[in-house]
Design an enzyme around this catalytic site. Structure first.
Site, PDB file in Angstrom:
ATOM      1  N   HIS A 298       0.036   7.754 -25.744  1.00 37.27           N
ATOM      2  CA  HIS A 298       1.266   8.519 -25.972  1.00 37.27           C
ATOM      3  C   HIS A 298       1.769   8.192 -27.369  1.00 37.27           C
ATOM      4  O   HIS A 298       1.940   7.024 -27.722  1.00 37.27           O
ATOM      5  CB  HIS A 298       2.331   8.197 -24.914  1.00 37.27           C
ATOM      6  CG  HIS A 298       3.404   9.231 -24.912  1.00 37.27           C
ATOM      7  ND1 HIS A 298       3.351  10.380 -24.143  1.00 37.27           N
ATOM      8  CD2 HIS A 298       4.533   9.310 -25.650  1.00 37.27           C
ATOM      9  CE1 HIS A 298       4.421  11.117 -24.397  1.00 37.27           C
ATOM     10  NE2 HIS A 298       5.150  10.497 -25.301  1.00 37.27           N
ATOM     11  N   ALA A 299       2.013   9.225 -28.190  1.00 37.67           N
ATOM     12  CA  ALA A 299       2.348   9.035 -29.606  1.00 37.67           C
ATOM     13  C   ALA A 299       3.613   8.207 -29.791  1.00 37.67           C
ATOM     14  O   ALA A 299       4.543   8.264 -28.969  1.00 37.67           O
ATOM     15  CB  ALA A 299       2.523  10.396 -30.279  1.00 37.67           C
ATOM     16  N   HIS A 328       6.496  15.717 -35.728  1.00 41.47           N
ATOM     17  CA  HIS A 328       7.514  15.013 -34.935  1.00 41.47           C
ATOM     18  C   HIS A 328       7.501  13.518 -35.270  1.00 41.47           C
ATOM     19  O   HIS A 328       8.533  12.920 -35.580  1.00 41.47           O
ATOM     20  CB  HIS A 328       7.233  15.222 -33.438  1.00 41.47           C
ATOM     21  CG  HIS A 328       8.175  14.478 -32.558  1.00 41.47           C
ATOM     22  ND1 HIS A 328       9.325  15.033 -32.030  1.00 41.47           N
ATOM     23  CD2 HIS A 328       8.157  13.195 -32.139  1.00 41.47           C
ATOM     24  CE1 HIS A 328       9.959  14.127 -31.322  1.00 41.47           C
ATOM     25  NE2 HIS A 328       9.278  12.998 -31.358  1.00 41.47           N
ATOM     26  N   GLU A 329       6.302  12.946 -35.275  1.00 41.99           N
ATOM     27  CA  GLU A 329       6.188  11.503 -35.560  1.00 41.99           C
ATOM     28  C   GLU A 329       6.528  11.189 -37.011  1.00 41.99           C
ATOM     29  O   GLU A 329       7.195  10.192 -37.290  1.00 41.99           O
ATOM     30  CB  GLU A 329       4.772  11.018 -35.232  1.00 41.99           C
ATOM     31  CG  GLU A 329       4.365  11.162 -33.777  1.00 41.99           C
ATOM     32  CD  GLU A 329       5.334  10.507 -32.813  1.00 41.99           C
ATOM     33  OE1 GLU A 329       5.550  11.052 -31.719  1.00 41.99           O
ATOM     34  OE2 GLU A 329       5.921   9.454 -33.168  1.00 41.99           O
ATOM     35  N   HIS A 332      10.120  10.656 -37.525  1.00 39.24           N
ATOM     36  CA  HIS A 332      10.608   9.294 -37.258  1.00 39.24           C
ATOM     37  C   HIS A 332      10.386   8.403 -38.482  1.00 39.24           C
ATOM     38  O   HIS A 332      11.265   7.632 -38.866  1.00 39.24           O
ATOM     39  CB  HIS A 332       9.864   8.691 -36.060  1.00 39.24           C
ATOM     40  CG  HIS A 332      10.237   9.257 -34.718  1.00 39.24           C
ATOM     41  ND1 HIS A 332      11.533   9.371 -34.286  1.00 39.24           N
ATOM     42  CD2 HIS A 332       9.461   9.719 -33.713  1.00 39.24           C
ATOM     43  CE1 HIS A 332      11.551   9.891 -33.072  1.00 39.24           C
ATOM     44  NE2 HIS A 332      10.315  10.115 -32.691  1.00 39.24           N
ATOM     45  N   GLU A 356      14.901  12.197 -32.793  1.00 38.50           N
ATOM     46  CA  GLU A 356      13.867  13.092 -32.248  1.00 38.50           C
ATOM     47  C   GLU A 356      13.868  14.462 -32.928  1.00 38.50           C
ATOM     48  O   GLU A 356      12.903  15.200 -32.838  1.00 38.50           O
ATOM     49  CB  GLU A 356      14.087  13.276 -30.745  1.00 38.50           C
ATOM     50  CG  GLU A 356      14.047  12.002 -29.934  1.00 38.50           C
ATOM     51  CD  GLU A 356      12.770  11.201 -30.155  1.00 38.50           C
ATOM     52  OE1 GLU A 356      12.824   9.969 -30.038  1.00 38.50           O
ATOM     53  OE2 GLU A 356      11.714  11.802 -30.457  1.00 38.50           O
ATOM     54  N   HIS A 459       7.548   8.652 -19.957  1.00 42.13           N
ATOM     55  CA  HIS A 459       8.848   8.072 -20.241  1.00 42.13           C
ATOM     56  C   HIS A 459       9.470   7.400 -19.034  1.00 42.13           C
ATOM     57  O   HIS A 459      10.321   6.513 -19.191  1.00 42.13           O
ATOM     58  CB  HIS A 459       9.772   9.150 -20.795  1.00 42.13           C
ATOM     59  CG  HIS A 459       9.280   9.739 -22.081  1.00 42.13           C
ATOM     60  ND1 HIS A 459       8.129  10.515 -22.133  1.00 42.13           N
ATOM     61  CD2 HIS A 459       9.718   9.656 -23.346  1.00 42.13           C
ATOM     62  CE1 HIS A 459       7.903  10.865 -23.379  1.00 42.13           C
ATOM     63  NE2 HIS A 459       8.849  10.356 -24.141  1.00 42.13           N
ATOM     64  N   TYR A 469      15.848  14.056 -25.958  1.00 42.86           N
ATOM     65  CA  TYR A 469      15.058  15.238 -26.316  1.00 42.86           C
ATOM     66  C   TYR A 469      15.844  16.522 -26.015  1.00 42.86           C
ATOM     67  O   TYR A 469      15.697  17.511 -26.713  1.00 42.86           O
ATOM     68  CB  TYR A 469      13.723  15.233 -25.571  1.00 42.86           C
ATOM     69  CG  TYR A 469      12.859  14.034 -25.882  1.00 42.86           C
ATOM     70  CD1 TYR A 469      12.724  12.994 -24.966  1.00 42.86           C
ATOM     71  CD2 TYR A 469      12.210  13.908 -27.097  1.00 42.86           C
ATOM     72  CE1 TYR A 469      11.944  11.886 -25.254  1.00 42.86           C
ATOM     73  CE2 TYR A 469      11.431  12.803 -27.392  1.00 42.86           C
ATOM     74  CZ  TYR A 469      11.294  11.787 -26.456  1.00 42.86           C
ATOM     75  OH  TYR A 469      10.537  10.679 -26.747  1.00 42.86           O
TER      76      TYR A 469
HETATM   77  O1  LIG Z   1       7.439  11.570 -26.249  1.00 42.71           O
HETATM   78  C1  LIG Z   1       7.414  12.362 -27.156  1.00 42.71           C
HETATM   79  C2  LIG Z   1       6.872  11.966 -28.525  1.00 42.71           C
HETATM   80  C3  LIG Z   1       6.832  10.442 -28.639  1.00 42.71           C
HETATM   81  C4  LIG Z   1       8.057   9.835 -29.400  1.00 42.71           C
HETATM   82  O2  LIG Z   1       7.890  10.037 -30.785  1.00 42.71           O
HETATM   83  O3  LIG Z   1       9.269  10.479 -29.021  1.00 42.71           O
HETATM   84  C5  LIG Z   1       8.145   8.310 -29.102  1.00 42.71           C
HETATM   85  C6  LIG Z   1       8.305   8.000 -27.606  1.00 42.71           C
HETATM   86  C7  LIG Z   1       8.364   6.508 -27.424  1.00 42.71           C
HETATM   87  C8  LIG Z   1       7.171   5.791 -27.339  1.00 42.71           C
HETATM   88  C9  LIG Z   1       7.219   4.405 -27.180  1.00 42.71           C
HETATM   89  C10 LIG Z   1       8.450   3.730 -27.116  1.00 42.71           C
HETATM   90  C11 LIG Z   1       9.655   4.451 -27.230  1.00 42.71           C
HETATM   91  C12 LIG Z   1       9.607   5.848 -27.390  1.00 42.71           C
HETATM   92  N1  LIG Z   1       9.328   7.798 -29.812  1.00 42.71           N
HETATM   93  C13 LIG Z   1       9.183   7.040 -30.929  1.00 42.71           C
HETATM   94  O4  LIG Z   1       8.118   6.716 -31.391  1.00 42.71           O
HETATM   95  C14 LIG Z   1      10.465   6.600 -31.548  1.00 42.71           C
HETATM   96  C15 LIG Z   1      11.621   6.538 -30.801  1.00 42.71           C
HETATM   97  C16 LIG Z   1      12.821   6.135 -31.397  1.00 42.71           C
HETATM   98  C17 LIG Z   1      12.867   5.800 -32.728  1.00 42.71           C
HETATM   99  C18 LIG Z   1      11.694   5.852 -33.485  1.00 42.71           C
HETATM  100  C19 LIG Z   1      10.506   6.254 -32.893  1.00 42.71           C
HETATM  101  N2  LIG Z   1       7.853  13.626 -27.031  1.00 42.71           N
HETATM  102  C20 LIG Z   1       8.402  14.055 -25.741  1.00 42.71           C
HETATM  103  C21 LIG Z   1       9.248  15.329 -25.852  1.00 42.71           C
HETATM  104  C22 LIG Z   1       8.750  16.348 -26.821  1.00 42.71           C
HETATM  105  C23 LIG Z   1       9.235  16.365 -28.120  1.00 42.71           C
HETATM  106  C24 LIG Z   1       8.796  17.333 -29.040  1.00 42.71           C
HETATM  107  C25 LIG Z   1       7.851  18.282 -28.621  1.00 42.71           C
HETATM  108  C26 LIG Z   1       7.345  18.258 -27.299  1.00 42.71           C
HETATM  109  C27 LIG Z   1       7.803  17.287 -26.404  1.00 42.71           C
HETATM  110  C28 LIG Z   1       7.261  14.281 -24.723  1.00 42.71           C
HETATM  111  O5  LIG Z   1       6.092  14.254 -25.150  1.00 42.71           O
HETATM  112  O6  LIG Z   1       7.605  14.447 -23.549  1.00 42.71           O
HETATM  113 ZN   LIG Z   2       9.991  11.122 -30.922  1.00 42.78          ZN
END
Ligand SMILES: O=C(CCC(O)(O)[C@H](Cc1ccccc1)NC(=O)c1ccccc1)N[C@@H](Cc1ccccc1)C(=O)O
Ligand SMILES: [Zn+2]
Length: 579
Positions: A298-299, A328-329, A332, A356, A459, A469
């Site tokens: 998971h990214a 998206h990444e 961040h 996000e 999540h 989100y």
């Molecule tokens: O989960 C993500 C992308 C991963 C992330 O970049 O949000 C990631 C999630 C994560 C992973 C490990 C620990 C905590 C959160 N968030 C980060 O890398 C992050 C979070 C806060 C600050 C800096 C980076 N997107 C969500 C929602 C989404 C977003 C955009 C398009 C489609 C779907 C999903 O896939 O359900």
């Molecule tokens: Zn994110």
């Protein structure tokens, strides 16, 4: 995220072994001891009466310790329950439908690919059921333990439960009401999209599989969680043969690689005058799935809080969906870069939704027909007439509108669990009640409390809050619209140039405006950061409505023409409390 990311966490996430799990736990206990010491110092001051707003804000943010408040034995149990669930999720495998002997299918990439591409009802049902069994189905007791310890920690921090502890991030007494209000604004549009997609799915799978006034079976939407429906665009596109934003075939034809995808994303940011990534980013990141290792695919984006070391870990596939995830990444990473000189306590998003929304706001520009032609992924002759516009807006709606009810219930379910209104005896049937009520989808197979379907989503397993989100999907349209106006790409008083075609690529004014907001980090309450970009100080769904306006009119007319009833009958909830 800042003072939390550390090398031991990275090691475990990129190489799941017992040794790395042990080291990660050890590290988190060391960090907890330090945080506890720091917290004792901070809270020894009577800071509430302080008058300097900045000093007071720093104390306010530092005065909440979090789960580290737990005694070490409980903190160890807390960490172990989450790490166990994340490990189950990231290493779960299922057997193939077509070749039952092949039992090495991972979520990323094999299962995701099947859910996206297969149009075989029974194959999709097999993959859906096996994944839910092998992931969530194996987490229930870990989750029960986690909830109990998480709530204990929240109460030690003077919050009623974990849900209240999470919501402090949004600094608003009316946050839940605001979210409900936004949902009520978006819901009519969602119902129209749901009705149209159900009609098209019925045309493909037949009346018996997709009955007229029933919820849609959850395994037919092109995504394991039915959270974004873009992958079934081929089944639902209004005017087949016209343009499609899925430029995956062209990406493959042009020999795109994950590296090239990241370089192109970085170039979009720097074209606006935003900050480039440092060399450490390229040497430290993992942008392809490692062979021969178990890793968390998971990214995620990582800030190691030293002003230099920023990384992304992503099992990138060469396709349009992942091209958007790359942006998206990288959003961040841009936030990390912009606030890297602030005090550690301020190296966060204005709120979690802001973090996000950065990459997604730029991705709205990248995915336009105009931009895809500019970078050579769409043929210059691709039409941009009314029909192409409806195709484009529908494809975008499949991802952006379908997502809202999913994001809402991801935390509605957890708020209900954390505040005790739902006990573990009802975990799974409450989940499916919400899934039907808000998303209008239904499990393809009968469920019971033997299952734990929420755990099938990253999540929930990894304990990552999700309403961020929902916030992001609202504010990204506010940011996009404002940056378009700044770039002279859109005039709200003369919408001759429709909002959805705006591309602010290379526009330095838009970049400067966004960069200035990002550089604020969490130093000011988020309404001030919102005002810095949009001039407004609240979340507002109007930019979103404006963007999709042409589609809304079309959808309502189309559903009438199709005679498709809007909405669904609930009641057939196929979840048995006691199997
Ligand atoms: O989960 C993500 C992308 C991963 C992330 O970049 O949000 C990631 C999630 C994560 C992973 C490990 C620990 C905590 C959160 N968030 C980060 O890398 C992050 C979070 C806060 C600050 C800096 C980076 N997107 C969500 C929602 C989404 C977003 C955009 C398009 C489609 C779907 C999903 O896939 O359900
Ligand atoms: Zn994110």
């Amino acid at each position: 995220m800042c003072y939390k990311s550390n090398i031991a966490e990275w090691q475990f996430a990129s190489d799941i072994t017992d040794e790395n799990e042990r080291l990660k736990l050890e590290q988190s206990l060391v960090a907890a001891r330090f945080e506890k010491e720091a917290w004792k110092n901070i809270t020894s001051f009577n800071w509430q009466p302080f008058t300097d707003p900045d000093l007071k804000r720093k104390f306010k943010l530092l005065s909440v310790l979090g789960p580290s408040a737990l005694p070490e034995d409980k903190l160890t149990q807390y960490r172990k329950s989450i790490d166990a669930m994340e490990k189950i999720y990231s290493t779960a495998k299922i057997c193939s439908f077509a070749n039952p002997g092949d039992c090495g299918m991972n979520l990323d990439p094999e299962i995701t690919e099947k859910m996206s591409k297969s149009r075989n009802f029974d194959e999709l049902k097999h993959v859906w059921q096996q994944w839910h069994e092998q992931s969530g189905g194996k987490m229930r007791h870990h989750y029960e333990k986690f909830v109990q310890l998480s709530n204990e920690a929240a109460q030690m921090n003077n919050f009623s439960d974990t849900g209240a502890y999470w919501l402090r991030n949004y600094e608003s007494d009316t946050f839940k009401e605001d979210i409900e209000g936004l949902w009520q604004t978006i819901k009519p549009f969602y119902l129209q999209l749901h009705a149209y997609v159900r009609a098209k799915l019925r045309a493909h799978y037949g009346e018996d599989k997709v009955p007229k006034d029933q919820p849609i079976p959850a395994h037919l939407l092109g995504n394991m969680w039915a959270q974004s429906w873009g992958n079934i665009d081929d089944l639902v596109t209004p005017y087949p043969g016209k343009s499609s934003i899925d430029v995956t075939p062209e990406m493959l034809k042009q020999g795109y690689t994950p590296k090239k995808m990241f370089e192109m994303s970085e170039e979009f940011f720097t074209s606006m005058g935003l900050l480039p990534t440092p060399p450490e980013f390229w040497s430290g990141s993992i942008i392809e799935k490692l062979v021969g290792k178990e890793m968390v695919c998971h990214a995620s984006a990582w800030d190691f809080c030293n002003g230099k070391d920023f990384r992304i870990k992503q099992c990138t596939k060469v396709n349009m969906e992942d091209f958007i995830v790359v942006h998206h990444e990288m959003g961040h990473i841009q936030y990390f870069l912009q606030y890297k000189n602030l005090p550690l306590v301020y190296r966060e998003g204005a709120n979690s939704g802001f973090h996000e929304a950065v990459g997604d706001s730029l991705a709205l520009s990248v995915q336009t027909t105009k931009h895809l032609k500019e970078i050579g992924l769409l043929d210059k002759s691709t039409p941009t007439d009314h029909e192409a516009t409806i195709n484009y807006l529908l494809a975008t709606a499949l991802d952006k509108i379908a997502f809202f009810p999913f994001a809402y219930i991801m935390d509605k379910w957890r708020w209900d669990v954390f505040d005790g209104s739902v006990t573990s005896a009802d975990y799974n049937c409450h989940w499916w009640k919400l899934r039907e009520e808000y998303q209008g989808i239904r499990s393809p197979v009968t469920r019971s409390e033997v299952d734990f379907d929420p755990g099938a989503k990253y999540h929930i397993a990894a304990n990552v809050e999700y309403i961020r989100y929902f916030v992001s999907f609202v504010i990204q349209f506010q940011f996009y619209k404002s940056l378009c106006v700044t770039a002279g790409q859109y005039d709200p008083h003369n919408p001759s140039q429709p909002l959805h075609e705006c591309d602010f690529y290379r526009n330095k004014e838009a970049g400067a405006k966004l960069g200035a907001m990002l550089a604020m980090g969490s130093s000011r309450p988020w309404p001030e950061a919102m005002r810095a970009v949009t001039g407004q100080d609240r979340m507002d769904a109007n930019a979103f409505r404006e963007y999709f306006k042409p589609l809304e009119v079309w959808l309502i007319a189309k559903n009438k023409e199709l005679g498709e009833p809007v909405g669904w009958n609930s009641g057939g909830l196929n979840c048995q409390k006691n199997p």
